[in-house]
Every structure is written in C-alpha cells, then in structure tokens.
Design a protein around this motif. Structure first.
Motif: not given
Length: 216
Positions: A132-135, A145-149, A171-173
């Motif tokens: 699950q990327p962290t934005i 933001v249209v999409s996160v991949r 999770i991500t940075e």
C-alpha cells in the motif's frame, strides 16, 4: 651453544621476575565485589523460531576481583550469555548461572539476578502481503491523483505466525505529490508497521502516481 643457553636462561629469569612482580602487585590489591548491570546475549536461536515475549535486555551480576582489575574494566567486557538452541514453541524458562557470564581474566561472577528468565517462542511463518503506497501531500490546484500503482504489488514477509495473521499490508516510504502537475514515478523502500515482522523480498517497489488535470 653456550651463549645461546645463557641467553635463554636470561630470558627465562626475566620472565619469572616479571611474573613475580605482577603477582606481587595483584596480591597487594584488595579483593572487592561490585554489582553491575550487564547486557544479555541471546545465541543460537533456531531459524524456525521467533521470540514473541519481551525478555529483559540486561541482568544484574555481582563480580569479585582485585580492585585494580575492576577499576580497569571497560563497558562491554561483561555480558550474560543464554544459549537458545534447545528452545521450543511456547513459554520456556532459562536459568542463568555465574558460569554463563563472560568476564575479563581475573574476575569471578558470584551471583546473577534474576537467576531465571521466561521467554515465549512461536514458529516463524512466511506469507505474501499487498503493498500500500504512502502518498504525501496534494497535487497542484486543478490536478488530482488518478491512480497509484506499485511494481511489484506484493512482497514476501516473515515473522511470528500470530503477527502474520493480523498483518494486512506493507507500506512504503512517502511519495510526495505536493503541487505536482505531472505523473511521478519513484523507487521506494517497503516496510511493515509491526516491528516483529520482516520484509524478505523484494525490499523496494516502484510506485507510479498518475496525476492529471481535473475533468470539468
């Protein structure tokens, strides 16, 4: 040959004199005891087991030796060692004896407190979890933001089986999108919130955040 024998005899006598002098110095020092708080070293934990309890990091030991030896002792020279090779799943007791305390030459451990430690073990598990990327932040005005991949979309993690059952995602940075007007693509490190769980592979992922103008 005679000169060699004389030289060797002289070296032996010198060694005896030095040893005698050192003995006299040590013998002249008082024998004292000191209580120290020392770290615990856990060794030989089986690869298929995890420690799920919170054992203490240190124990209290009473050491005995000459005052000079104790005064010259530095931090880290004394530690208590627990061998975990016989550990099994469940709650287990481990005894700590004076013989399990590493000390510098000339010191003797006379007491360890507490003499018994309790630890709990679980089997090590492995599973895949989604990333699950962290934005962080928001795009510029008029953009969204249209999409996160992420590539890959999942990573392999390991840890205690009970913790893995509760884990839902990695999770991500943070990937900053503050005031951006175009798509951003970054390679970021992957982690998990639970400190008892480790990311095995891969430990990074490529996150693509697609940003576009808001449709009117």
């Amino acid at each position: 040959m005679a000169s060699v024998s004389i030289r060797n005899f002289g070296l032996k006598m010198l060694s005896i004199c030095i040893a005698s002098l050192l003995w006299l110095v040590v013998a002249g020092e008082r024998v004292v005891e000191r209580v120290l708080r020392v770290p615990i070293e856990l060794q030989n934990l089986p690869s298929e087991l995890e420690i799920v309890s919170n054992p203490p990091d240190t124990v209290e030991v009473r050491v005995r030796g000459s005052s000079g030896t104790l005064s010259r002792m530095t931090t880290g020279e004394v530690s208590a060692v627990i061998d975990l090779r016989a550990a099994r799943t469940g709650r287990r007791l481990f005894h700590l004896t004076p013989g399990q305390v590493k000390t510098p030459y000339g010191l003797e451990t006379v007491q360890v407190s507490p003499p018994t430690l309790t630890m709990e073990f679980e089997t090590t598990g492995i599973r895949m979890v989604r990333v699950q990327p962290t934005i962080d932040g928001a795009p510029a005005r008029g953009f969204e933001v249209v999409s996160v991949r992420s590539e890959p979309e999942a990573v392999e993690v390991s840890g205690p089986e009970s913790a893995l059952k509760q884990l839902r995602e990695a999770i991500t940075e943070p990937i900053s999108v503050s005031d951006l007007e175009a798509t951003v693509r970054e390679v970021v490190t992957v982690g998990v919130a639970d400190a008892s769980v480790r990311v095995r592979a891969p430990q990074t992922t490529t996150v693509t955040v697609t940003i576009a103008a808001v449709k009117r």
